[in-house]
Structures are given as C-alpha cells and as structure tokens.
Design a protein around this motif. Structure first.
Motif, PDB file in Angstrom:
ATOM      1  N   LEU A  78     -22.491  -7.942   7.874  1.00 28.83           N
ATOM      2  CA  LEU A  78     -21.800  -9.064   8.512  1.00 28.83           C
ATOM      3  C   LEU A  78     -20.307  -8.817   8.508  1.00 28.83           C
ATOM      4  O   LEU A  78     -19.765  -8.241   7.561  1.00 28.83           O
ATOM      5  CB  LEU A  78     -22.136 -10.354   7.760  1.00 28.83           C
ATOM      6  CG  LEU A  78     -21.594 -11.655   8.330  1.00 28.83           C
ATOM      7  CD1 LEU A  78     -22.627 -12.782   8.174  1.00 28.83           C
ATOM      8  CD2 LEU A  78     -20.287 -12.055   7.672  1.00 28.83           C
ATOM      9  N   LYS A 101     -23.905  -9.248  12.197  1.00 26.29           N
ATOM     10  CA  LYS A 101     -23.655 -10.672  12.323  1.00 26.29           C
ATOM     11  C   LYS A 101     -22.146 -10.856  12.321  1.00 26.29           C
ATOM     12  O   LYS A 101     -21.438 -10.161  11.588  1.00 26.29           O
ATOM     13  CB  LYS A 101     -24.270 -11.437  11.159  1.00 26.29           C
ATOM     14  CG  LYS A 101     -25.774 -11.498  11.250  1.00 26.29           C
ATOM     15  CD  LYS A 101     -26.375 -12.294  10.117  1.00 26.29           C
ATOM     16  CE  LYS A 101     -27.833 -12.553  10.374  1.00 26.29           C
ATOM     17  NZ  LYS A 101     -28.674 -12.219   9.199  1.00 26.29           N
ATOM     18  N   CYS A 150     -26.323 -15.829  15.009  1.00 28.05           N
ATOM     19  CA  CYS A 150     -25.826 -14.635  14.337  1.00 28.05           C
ATOM     20  C   CYS A 150     -24.408 -14.331  14.803  1.00 28.05           C
ATOM     21  O   CYS A 150     -23.853 -13.291  14.518  1.00 28.05           O
ATOM     22  CB  CYS A 150     -26.742 -13.443  14.573  1.00 28.05           C
ATOM     23  SG  CYS A 150     -26.850 -13.006  16.278  1.00 28.05           S
TER      24      CYS A 150
END
Lengths: 352, 352, 352, 352
Positions: A78, A101, A150
């Motif tokens: 992420l 993400k 996301c």
C-alpha cells in the motif's frame, strides 16, 4: 499480520504526521519513504523530533519510474501519497497499475468532475477512469465504500470538519434554506512550502480571510452534500487563517425550513455517530475548541439552536493534520484492511 | 498486573498530563481523583479534551482526612501528589503513614535542608524525618535509589533540564570555573492558577525575565551538583518566560579549567546516556528546539565547544509538563515498580 | 526646512519601518522608493497598512545606474539603504560619489576590518576606503562622530541592545573577567525573506538557538568594546529565536574583577545616560520586557547584582525594527542634521 | 487651548490606551487618574512602558465622593470613564451632575431600553433619564449628535466594527433578507481582569467560540440598525476568541432581496465614507487583516459579491483598543470639542 507501506511525500507536514502515527501502529511497517526535494539522506536529519524513532533512508520522488514501483511492490502493498495536488494525479495511476492499494491525501481525486477540478484547481485533471475508481474517504460517512475500495481519495481538511457536522442533516433531506460556513484554520494546513502567507511575521498576532470565493474545498463539500441529499447543493464558505499551528474550527449557520429543537439536533447526531469512536458530540451548552483535539483524530461537534433567530448553529473542530489529513488516512487504511478503525489512533489530545 | 493509583491535584496542568499518560499506561488504573477547588463533578466537564476517555468523579482534597486515606488504601497502592508546594508537605506524610507509595510532584521534599527550603520557598518546611525519607527522582541520575524508594520527590522542571545536561561533568569532577545557566520556559510551568504573569495579553508577543535571583530551583540544582561532585557547588541561573505553552530550553555556559573537544563532550554523554531511552544527544552541529520534544518525555541535549572562547556550551530541551513533571513522575513509577521505564511513555513528539 | 530623502530597500521590514517613521517626521519628505523585486507598482499595494498614507511609486533597484543616482541628487540629499548585506557594499559608494549623505542599515560598513567581514559574512568586503569613511552609528555612544559624519553604518540590532548596556563598563575600563551574552530576538529581525527558520509552523510555540558560534554581530560587538576599552575584547554571545514578531531581550552576565553594588551600577548608567531620551534605566528590582518598548525607539535597561555569585547581570530590551534598525537610523539622521534627536521618534510603546 | 481631563479606570487596557493617545494629543492634558484597585502609587510602576512619559499619581476610585468630584471640576472639564459595566452606571451621573462632560467607555449607557440592558448584562440598568441623555458615539454614523452632546456612550468594540460596515446598507433601507455576523476578537477585548478565558495556556495556539447567544453587543447592534433602517432589525452574531492581543475581524454575510454588484457596494461606501479619515475601503479583491490596523484608529472594510450565491460579504477590521474603545473615545472628544477629528489619532498602523 503486518502491512508494509510506502509513503511518498514523506517530508511534508501530512507525511510527517502519517509517519508519527504509523510508527506506533501495531499492524503497519513503513518500508520506503520518498520525498520531493532531497535535502537530507535521512528523515531524522530533516525532522530531528524523529531521532531515535526512525532510521529509514529517504529517496527522491524522481526515482519513481514504473520499474521502480514494480520493484517496491515486491515488499510493500500500500502507498500513501502525501504529495501535492497535480503530482498525485500522475503517481496514483502508476501505483494502482502496479497493484498497490493507494490512499491519496491530495485533492486530485476528490472531485469526480474533471471540469470542476480544472476550474477550481487551475490544473489539469486526472484521467476520468481513475477519478471513477477513487472512493471519497470520509470515514464515518462512507465506511462501506471505503471498506471495499482500494483507492481512497482522502478528504480535504476543511471538508472533513464541515461535512461531518452537516451529513446528518443532508442525508435525511431536512429542508435547508441556506448554509453559511465560516471556517478558520491553523497555518500547518498550508503545508511546509514557503510563502508570504505562512511567513511568521505576517501571520503572528494577525488574523485574515484568504482565498475569498476561491477555496477548492467549496466544490468538494458541495459534491458530497449533493450526493447525500440527492439534489444540487450550494454552500457559502469562507476560509480564514488563524495564528496557530494546528486546528480547524468551522462555525456553520443553518437556516432550516422548519424549526428544530436542541433535543432533535442532539438526536440526529446520536443516531449517526453514537458508535463512532472519533466523533464527540458535545453536551448542550459546551462548544469545541481546536486545542481540545490537538494531536488526536477526533472531530468534536457542538450545536446551538438560537431561539431568537431560529437558526441551528454548528461548531466543528478537528486537528487539520490528523482527522483533516493523516489521521483520517490511517482510519481509512484500518477500514480498508478490515481492522478496528481506531488502530494506531488512540492518542489523547494534548492539552494545554 | 495492574497498579491502582490515586491522583491528588488532578485539575492542575501536571495532574492533567499525568492522567493523559496513565490512561494509556498498560499497567496502571486510575482509581481516584482529588482536586483542590471543586468546580465540576467530573474531570471531562472541567477538561473536555478528555471526553470519551475518563468518567471518574472528582472529589475535593478537603475530604482527605486520615480515615479517608486509610479507606483509599484498600483499593489503591500509590498516590501521585500533583499539589502545590506547601500542600504536599502535609499530605505526603499522611499517605506514607497509611502505607501508600508516594510520588510528589511539588517542591516540598526536594531540598533536604529545611532552612534552605524556608529561605527560598518562604513557607514552612516539611518535617525533617520525611525530608530524609524522600528520594530525589532524577530518573537517569539516581535510578537505583528510585528503584528502592517508596517516596519520590519528583524534580523541578528547570532542574531536570539543567541537571541532565550537567550531571556527566559534575559526577566526574571535571574542574569547572563557573557555570551560567540561561533558562527559558513556557507558561504552562506556572500552572493553571491565574496571575498577571500568565494573563494572555501580558505574555503574548512578549518576552521577559522573572524571579530574578529568587527561583527556587537554584538551591535544588546546587544541592544535586554538590552531591554529584562532592564539593559545594554554586550556579548562576536566570529564568525567562517564553510566549509558548510548553517547553523549556536551557542554554548553559561552562568555563572549564581545561579545554575540552567536541569529541570528549560527545564521549561523556555517550558513556552516561547511551542506554537511556529518553535522552537524545544531538549530533555535533545540531541543536535542540522545544517543539521537537513537545508532548514527549525526551530530554534533547546539544553541545558546542566554542573555539574562540574555550567554553563548552550546552543546550537542553524538555517538555516541562512531561519530562519536567508528569512524564518523569511516570518514569519514576516504572522504575519503582521494576517495570520497563518506557511504559506509557513512548509518545512521539508532535511536530509541527 | 525639509530634507528630501530616498529609501532603497523600501519593501523590507526595516524599510517599511523607516517609512512609518519618516511619514510622521516633521522635517523629512520621502521622495523616492526603490525595492529589490518589483511585485507591485505602489507601496500600499504591497503593504496595505499604508493605505491613505503614501502614494509614491516604487521602482526597481536595478534602475540605480550612476546617471539615475545623479538625477536623484537633484531633488534629494540623503539616502537610506535598507538593503541586505552584500548589496549596500556597492550602492553606498555610488550614492556617496554622487554627493549623497548615506545611512546604511546593512552590515556592510560596520566592521572596519575587511578580513573579519569576509570571515563572518562569507561575502566580499566593501572597499577599504569606504569602510574607513563610515561612522558606526551607535547614537548614544558616538554622537559626536555621527554629527560630523555623512556616511553612517547603522548598528546591528543585537549589537545595539548589547552595546548600550555594556558601554558604561567598557569605556571606564572596569576590569572584566568575562562577559556572556544570552540574546533572544523576535522573527522580524530575519527580515521579509522566506526561509524555513521564519516559516510560521516551524517557529510558533517553539524556541530554539540559531547561528551557534556564527552570528555576525559577535565581531561587531567586539570591535566596539575594543574601541571603548582600548584593549582587545572577546565576548561570548548566543542568539535565540523567539516566537514573537518584534523585540530583542539580551541577558548579559558580567564577571568583574571587583565586586560592584547596585548603587554603583545605577550610578554608571545615570552618568552616561541621564540626558539620553531613548535610554530608560529601570529602577532596581524592575526588569525590561520586549513588549514595553514595542513600536518605540527605547532601549530599556535593567540590572541585578547577584549577592550570591558576585556577578552583575544586565537586561536590555529594544524593538529590533526601531532602536535596532529604522528608529536608530532616524535618530542618526537627526544627529547628522543637527536636529533634536527625538524628531519623529516620540512614539509611546504600544502595550498590551 | 488645552482641555484638562480626568480618567477613571486608568489601569484597564482601555484606560491605558486612552493615556497613550492623550499624552500625544496637542489639545489635552491629563490631570487626574483614578483606578479601581490601588496596587501602586504611580502609573509607570504599574505599566513600565510609560516610564519617562507620565508622572501623575494614581488614586482610588473609592475616593470619588460627590465633594471630590466637585473639587476635580475646578481644574478639569471632561472625564473618561474606562470603568466596567455596572460601575459607570453610578459614576457618570455624579460627574454629569457636577458639570463634567462625560465619555463613558462601558456598556452602561449604550442600550436605551433598561429592560434590554438587564436581560443581556444581568445587572441593574442606569437611571432612564441618564440613558436618555447619552449619545451613542459611533463617530462616522452619528457625528452631529456627538458634536452637540456632552455625554457620550462610546460603542462596543464588536459593534463598532460591524455597524461601520453595515450602516450604508441599513440607512438606505436596502432590503435585507438576513444578516449573519461571524466575529473574531483578540484577547485584550476581555480586559486586564484575570479569568480562565484569558489565561495564556488556555488561549495560546487555541481557537474557540464564546458567549454563544449571549453577547451583549447583539442588542446594541440591533438597536442601531433599527434606528438606521426605521424597522425592527434582528441579527445573528457569533463571537470567537483569537489567540492574538489586539484586533477584531468581522465577516458579515448579507442576503439581499436584490442582487448587487461590486461596483454598487463600492459606491455605497464611497458615498458615505470618502471624507472619513478613519475608514479605509479596500479596493475590490483586497481584504483587511487585523495587523494592518494595529495600534491605529482605522476601520478597514473589504467586500466581496459572491457570484455563485448572490451574497454580499463584508470584512471589517479594527484594533479593538483603538477604534473599538479608546481611539473612538478620543475621536468623539474631538467631535464634541469642535476640533479636527484626527487630532491625536494619526498613528500609522504598526506592521509587521
């Protein structure tokens, strides 16, 4: 379980606040830091308050070519983009394409309408297909979309403080004649970039209005209220600069078609927020102050029904770097990951 | 294991900071709160920043008769006295007699010599036998005594910032010709009591010296330096009032008999503090700022050996409510209880 | 009689303060304003607080070729250079050659020794023959030279506050073992130029030391003290940044060979300053505060003889933009012109 | 000609500001000073910023029996009452009866309706016959009444900033649907009295709303607007506390029946104020800041016609101790005495 994350824009104030939070987040490890202008090799040389906490090298954003991003993906899942508007626009798609993400703290993906973006930001808008994919991360208002998203467009600081106070009225379609928002923010909201408006001698012991009629959070607020009420909403918002570092207090004047009592207002908020750990509705007669949320992720809301004028007046206080930026970003991370939304965010406000 | 504690003086700034820390301390439960003037029934009515965190009723100090203290002892083991000088003097013995461990944040038990106390505090001194029992709680300098103590006289805020910087020099009996300490403190050090000196319009955008030649931390510092070096020490200290809420920065000018190099100074500090989690010795050329320790328990120390004058100049920054009061009190609690001294104290400084 | 003046560097804080004073000076007319970067056409567009007071066009410094200066001479007699160090060096000679009287507020002509200038300023020094012609404009200490001069090097702000307090000791050759100066300044001393050190969020509610061992006022102070005492003098000076806009307070620790009493210190000051309208020696036990000289040309001095240590401690407060820059420049103008030195300078400090 | 005046309440902030102005007023001599609590014998002991300016003894208000007032009348003609509401009520009649001209800075004689006074001030109202005699001293709006008056009720600080912006609209009976006033004030407006609300650590780096729905300037504003328009007017006003010492900025949202253009707004102001030396209407697109009127008697007004919402938004800035109190009191003195209304009031704002 540990989530490895990348932070781009680590040296801006939102980036630094993100790092402060994530260093104490039980489920997250910061793996990579990128900054815009490489002044130092390590973050604690740039920000000595981090000494003894972090030892990660900082690298230049200019290194973020596609291959590099693909390589980062091997160790991280992420990315937080704490980059300015106009920069995230290009970076977010790259990270998304690489399978990351993305939580973007800039304004680039908040407005769904690229025409509106270009009108208010005076910059090129992001590609429509990415605008469509982004979820507006107002945690308490759109938790389900966030959980399934996301790619989060983290809300603006003013927008957060104002929308959290207004959402219960708009989502119930309570008939509103007019809404006037007089908002005041501390200087850290303008970031770490130098300007006359953030020069100490120009701000200290001074108070002023700024971006009159031009603040880019106006269309952001209107877009969300329109979505909530189902009809085109227009607001009046004025932004002022407080000689404080952190904190936003918005005073909101609602002219309703029908009179409301204090008890009804309290009831609305109770219904919507009583299980929300970061929203504190103040008892009648007690009003929020910016210092009372300093360093924390709270949004404190007070209300006053003026018997003389019939208006409902709302007061909403946040720490602009926490609930108005990095705090809400982490709250959105927690929601996305299916974790308890308070993870890493239990700081008690520092007072005095 | 959970330790139940009582806080007396819960509504002063040190008391409030203690509560902020202890609410997040894994091994401690706050059981009872006492305050001096009972304005409200609950702490979060008095301090709304605590809303959603604490729901303990607050009671008046006037209730603390001997029987009441004995009754408290049934559910609690330790008391923090965040009471003013002159009040702790009488309260501490009562709690000690009832079997409590006591951590006193006032100045009443710091000076071992009652004559000195009366000269500088202009109040009656505590009973000598209690003065003798108290351990001076400068955590990094007297950890062993603290570990064995059950009655801690928590150091003054100025004294803490200054002694931590000076201890390595004095305990090694490095020959010092003179020491001049120019100290500056934020206003919260003066507490929550109202006075012209803490009235906003008199302090804001202003800077001044105060208590010239009269600050009660002067004999406190001299007592500790004398103890460390083994000979009578005298210091020059001047205290100034900064228009900030939190933070002390002390600039200390040392005239040494023999010249020192930067490397030797660095070495002294490394030897004494390298395993001390709350002391951050800054690299050569980097100097502490009060904001860089804001809300944390750090003491940041910088040094500069002036080649032109031969002087060693030290800079020491703390948050006066944390390391200068409540933070060090909790650190001493941790030491006394045999816990890791960082429990509850891992807050990262809030910057900006 | 009216003197027509030119101000170069009119948009910096010292320039703006000069204009505030001169607009109300009975004997002066501002004829021309030059600024470095031409952002606006008129001064009141750049500084709206001047609206209704001034309507003079502002022109770019880049226009100041020799012919232009000669042309200005037809209507004006004196120029104030409120330009940065490194700029005045070249401008002052041009104006002098054209027959102007010059008052330079920069550091370029304060140090008589070009080697020292280059060491501390890290810039090329001015030509020696112009360095020799300049008179150091510490109004109360060198009034006769100023009266006869036509080229004034206006003192630095720190230097002014410190030298006025120390001059009575040094000119009497009172034997001094050591002098340590702990000086603190408001942010406007750093001017209007943007930097991280003057960025609001980095300074507000913060306090720090800066330019450790490197402040260019150190050699300036030493040069003047050496001139006064007749022997080489060295001082220890440390400069700190206060989160205030205006004001310098210097705390000065004097170690004298022989003890002094309060009465003797008071007597020294009385002898030197009792007829000086801008120096206010405070009564024993009363100490200056920066706000008490805000917006005025005063230097307030307090003293304390510490019976415990024998030291004489001096406190000196000025408004850095007034007595520390523009105010003293006008005082020097008055002296040069043979006018009452208080003309245009009778502002009462604004308090609170 | 010289007018001898008495100041009662000389140690409050308005009193001190009055003295600052009057010491430099060409036609006025301050003859007597009275204060409430006699802490010192001389004003410059209480306020050392006055050292070298004033040497008048201060006496206790308690001495102001009728005979004493009669005696004062032998040497003085006019009294400024800078006393709190509830005190002026009794003092003003005494001075009026003794033949004094009276300028009262408190709220006691502003509201003509004693019932309204008692409702909002929670104190006994002044006698109706004295309420009737008083003239509301909004200098630019009621100059003729002031010129003929001998008893002035000096307007409140908020009221001044707001009414000067609104008067051109109301006196023309421009149809207004609603007016919402979001006002923000510095702390000096609360005076020198100690309270938690003015305690430095509670205000610094903080921002809050206060007196929600209860500010006593609300009926004052409504009374004047009603008088101007000829029909009953109601306003919404909210007051906020800025962490600054001086300055009020009011943001005023006007909903008009009919749209207005920027040019029409500019025209209204031009018509009413173009010969008013203390009102500066800012050019379109430039908005007032509190620091731009610091220490001066200006009221700076800006305007913005929002094309999106149709609202006219006004911004009005004053220094609350000057135009909001002592400055306007002196302006009223000038009007009453038939002098140029700028006498003693030509201070240029201090910036930065």
């Amino acid at each position: 379980m540990v989530l490895n994350v990348v932070i781009v824009g680590a040296s801006g104030y939102s980036g630094v606040e993100l790092i402060r939070i994530l260093l104490q987040h039980p489920n997250v490890t910061i793996r990579h830091l990128f900054i815009h202008t490489q002044e130092q090799e390590k973050l604690d040389e740039l920000y000595p308050h981090f000494r003894s906490f972090i030892n990660i090298p900082i690298r230049s954003v200019s290194q973020l070519a596609d291959e590099k991003i693909a390589e980062l993906k091997e160790t991280s899942e992420l990315v937080f983009l704490a980059t300015p508007s106009g920069v995230s626009k290009d970076l977010a798609p790259k990270f998304l394409n690489a399978g990351f993400k993305v939580i973007d703290l800039s304004g680039d993906f908040r407005l769904k309408d690229p025409v509106l973006y270009e009108e208010w930001y005076k910059k090129d808008a992001a590609e429509p297909r990415f605008l469509e994919r982004s979820v507006y991360g107002l945690s308490e208002v759109f938790p389900n979309q966030i959980k399934e998203g996301c790619f989060i467009a983290n809300p603006g600081c003013y927008a957060t403080s104002i929308l959290l106070a207004l959402a219960p009225f708009y989502r119930r379609q309570i008939p509103i004649r007019s809404v006037i928002i007089d908002a005041k923010s501390g200087v850290s909201g303008a970031g770490r970039g130098l300007s006359r408006n953030t020069h100490f001698s120009e701000v200290n012991d001074n108070f002023k209005v700024y971006k009159v009629g031009k603040h880019q959070h106006i269309p952001e607020i209107e877009q969300v209220l329109t979505k909530l009420s189902g009809k085109k909403e227009t607001v009046q918002m004025m932004t002022h600069l407080l000689p404080i570092t952190r904190g936003i207090l918005s005073t909101i004047y609602l002219d309703l078609e029908d009179r409301m009592t204090d008890e009804i207002v309290a009831q609305l908020y109770r219904e919507d927020y009583q299980n929300q750990p970061f929203i504190r509705i103040r008892p009648q007669g007690e009003y929020p102050e910016t210092k009372q949320v300093y360093g924390s992720n709270f949004c404190d809301i007070g209300y006053y029904v003026d018997q003389r004028t019939g208006r409902v007046i709302l007061f909403s206080a946040i720490d602009n770097l926490m609930k108005g930026a990095a705090g809400q970003a982490v709250q959105n991370l927690n929601l996305m990951m299916g974790w308890d939304q308070t993870l890493g965010l239990t700081q008690i406000p520092i007072y005095p």
